[in-house]
Design an enzyme around this catalytic site. Structure first.
Site, PDB file in Angstrom:
ATOM      1  N   ASP A  37       0.833  -1.223   0.000  1.00 20.11           N
ATOM      2  CA  ASP A  37       0.000   0.000   0.000  1.00 20.11           C
ATOM      3  C   ASP A  37       0.861   1.264   0.000  1.00 20.11           C
ATOM      4  OD1 ASP A  37       1.095  -0.044   2.501  1.00 20.11           O
ATOM      5  OD2 ASP A  37      -0.764   0.414   3.558  1.00 20.11           O
ATOM      6  N   GLU A  39       3.220   2.092   2.075  1.00 18.92           N
ATOM      7  CA  GLU A  39       3.808   2.477   3.367  1.00 18.92           C
ATOM      8  C   GLU A  39       5.313   2.217   3.279  1.00 18.92           C
ATOM      9  OE1 GLU A  39       1.573   1.136   6.844  1.00 18.92           O
ATOM     10  OE2 GLU A  39       3.481   0.610   7.754  1.00 18.92           O
ATOM     11  N   GLN A  97       7.154  28.136   3.771  1.00 21.53           N
ATOM     12  CA  GLN A  97       6.098  28.490   4.732  1.00 21.53           C
ATOM     13  C   GLN A  97       6.767  28.682   6.091  1.00 21.53           C
ATOM     14  OE1 GLN A  97       2.509  25.885   4.217  1.00 21.53           O
ATOM     15  NE2 GLN A  97       3.835  24.857   2.744  1.00 21.53           N
ATOM     16  N   ASP A 169      13.079  39.388  -6.059  1.00 26.78           N
ATOM     17  CA  ASP A 169      12.050  39.840  -5.107  1.00 26.78           C
ATOM     18  C   ASP A 169      12.752  40.381  -3.872  1.00 26.78           C
ATOM     19  OD1 ASP A 169      12.744  37.603  -3.536  1.00 26.78           O
ATOM     20  OD2 ASP A 169      11.156  36.383  -4.413  1.00 26.78           O
ATOM     21  N   LYS A 192       8.415  42.389  -6.535  1.00 27.55           N
ATOM     22  CA  LYS A 192       7.542  41.330  -7.089  1.00 27.55           C
ATOM     23  C   LYS A 192       6.300  41.168  -6.221  1.00 27.55           C
ATOM     24  CE  LYS A 192       8.063  36.724  -6.020  1.00 27.55           C
ATOM     25  NZ  LYS A 192       8.769  35.431  -5.939  1.00 27.55           N
ATOM     26  N   ARG A 194       3.261  38.363  -5.609  1.00 26.54           N
ATOM     27  CA  ARG A 194       2.795  37.012  -5.974  1.00 26.54           C
ATOM     28  C   ARG A 194       1.280  37.004  -6.016  1.00 26.54           C
ATOM     29  NH1 ARG A 194       4.492  32.193  -6.936  1.00 26.54           N
ATOM     30  NH2 ARG A 194       6.691  32.470  -6.470  1.00 26.54           N
ATOM     31  N   GLY A 225       8.247  31.073 -12.755  1.00 29.88           N
ATOM     32  CA  GLY A 225       7.516  32.344 -12.898  1.00 29.88           C
ATOM     33  C   GLY A 225       8.314  33.555 -12.415  1.00 29.88           C
ATOM     34  N   THR A 226       8.946  33.424 -11.269  1.00 29.69           N
ATOM     35  CA  THR A 226       9.690  34.561 -10.700  1.00 29.69           C
ATOM     36  C   THR A 226      10.838  34.969 -11.620  1.00 29.69           C
ATOM     37  OG1 THR A 226       9.136  33.853  -8.471  1.00 29.69           O
ATOM     38  CG2 THR A 226      11.063  35.287  -8.681  1.00 29.69           C
TER      39      THR A 226
HETATM   40  C1  R5P Z   1      10.431  33.179  -3.242  1.00 27.95           C
HETATM   41  O1  R5P Z   1      10.442  33.761  -2.173  1.00 27.95           O
HETATM   42  C2  R5P Z   1      11.537  32.270  -3.669  1.00 27.95           C
HETATM   43  O2  R5P Z   1      12.788  32.777  -3.328  1.00 27.95           O
HETATM   44  C3  R5P Z   1      11.491  32.007  -5.153  1.00 27.95           C
HETATM   45  O3  R5P Z   1      11.656  33.233  -5.835  1.00 27.95           O
HETATM   46  C4  R5P Z   1      10.178  31.408  -5.576  1.00 27.95           C
HETATM   47  O4  R5P Z   1       9.749  30.425  -4.670  1.00 27.95           O
HETATM   48  C5  R5P Z   1      10.310  30.810  -6.951  1.00 27.95           C
HETATM   49  O5  R5P Z   1       9.102  30.218  -7.318  1.00 27.95           O
HETATM   50  P1  R5P Z   1       8.641  30.209  -8.828  1.00 27.95           P
HETATM   51  O6  R5P Z   1       9.769  29.674  -9.659  1.00 27.95           O
HETATM   52  O7  R5P Z   1       7.429  29.304  -8.822  1.00 27.95           O
HETATM   53  O8  R5P Z   1       8.258  31.619  -9.197  1.00 27.95           O
END
Ligand code: R5P
Length: 311
Positions: A37, A39, A97, A169, A192, A194, A225-226
């Site tokens: 399963d 585990e 987080q 950012d 930046k 988000r 994306g960043t």
């Molecule tokens: C943000 O605080 C991190 O340093 C990265 O810039 C971010 O997590 C990159 O995530 P993504 O490539 O999805 O934009």
């Protein structure tokens, strides 16, 4: 016989093997044998009684599986009477987080710190934590290595014209300043915003990128994306060429395709996370940081200062 034994989880065995090669040792034997399963079942196939243990596991790609596997390995090693256990976590997943920035959200970085400690880890060795303060979530020693000395040297090999380092950012300012100092150039910052876990927008660039080669630096690239948004903003602001130095390449989903289509010319990325398979990696140059981890383990075993070597 070495004083210590190095084990690898299943997240990035190639990296663990490189670290073992740096240390001129071999990896300890482990049986990974999941139940039907799924585990996770782990049995350590070496005598570890009274030994110092290092377990290498990146919490990336399948972070939930690899985290639990790491905890189970630590538990098995503890119960087998090892002397000390260092969790060697090249990429420390769940570290984004790291604060309660909205109501009713978790601080997963703290939760993982609690879990590792509760499982029996005595020390953590990692690289470019998303925020340095995460070290304070632990009541055991945390050695946070930097990829910058190695990635910045790789960038130095480029023939850059009037370069500027860019933080994509506000959270990356400290890192950008350190890269700029290392390269002896100035730095600029992107403001930046988000919009979602996948979408970001740039409201302004603070600093001068016009007519200059830009080196964007970040701790991690997930969806891309960043980096792509920052690169596009730099081109709009008149930048010449765009390069990237980034520690952890999560590169999820279509990130590589997005980066390939972007104005970014080359992306220097460390090997803390294995590169995804089945993509054209035309712009990505992987730079190994296994030597940093090997050297740090050597320092830990001989009680030498790590910071004097890496800063
Ligand atoms: C943000 O605080 C991190 O340093 C990265 O810039 C971010 O997590 C990159 O995530 P993504 O490539 O999805 O934009």
């Amino acid at each position: 016989m070495d004083d210590y034994i190095l084990f690898s989880g299943t997240s990035h065995p190639a990296f663990a093997q490189e670290v073992a090669d740096v240390l001129k040792t071999s990896l300890g034997k482990v049986d990974f044998h999941p139940f039907p399963d799924e585990e996770i079942y782990v049995q350590i196939l070496e005598n570890v009684r009274g030994r110092d243990i290092f377990v290498v596991q990146s919490i990336a790609r399948k972070p939930n599986d690899y985290l639990i596997e790491l905890l189970i390995m630590i538990d098995a090693l503890k119960r087998a009477s090892s002397q000390s256990i260092t969790a060697v976590i090249p990429y420390f997943g769940y570290s984004r987080q790291d604060r309660k920035d909205r109501p009713r959200v978790a601080i997963t970085a703290k939760l993982i710190a609690n879990l590792l400690t509760q499982a029996g880890a005595d020390r953590v060795l990692t690289m470019d934590l998303h925020a340095g303060q995460i070290q304070g979530f632990f009541d055991i020693p945390v050695d946070n290595l930097y990829a910058r000395p190695i990635l910045a040297e790789a960038v130095k090999g480029l023939k850059l014209s009037n370069p500027v380092v860019l933080a994509p950012d506000l959270g990356a300012i400290k890192k950008a300043r350190a890269y700029a100092n290392h390269l002896g150039v100035d730095f600029a910052v992107v403001d930046k915003r988000r919009l979602s876990t996948e979408k970001v927008e740039v409201s302004a660039i603070m600093g001068d990128v016009k007519g200059r080669d830009v080196v964007i630096v970040d701790d991690l690239c997930s969806t891309g994306g960043t980096l792509v948004t920052a690169a596009n903003a730099c081109i709009e602001a008149g930048a010449k060429r765009i390069f990237v130095a980034c520690t952890h390449g999560l590169l999820v989903g279509q990130a590589i395709e997005k980066l390939n289509k972007s104005p970014i010319e080359k992306i220097f990325i460390s090997n803390t996370v294995p590169l995804p398979e089945g993509h054209s990696l035309e712009k990505i140059i992987q730079v190994s940081v296994a030597s940093c981890f090997g050297e740090a383990i050597r320092c830990i075993m001989s009680a030498e200062s790590i910071s004097s070597i890496f800063n």
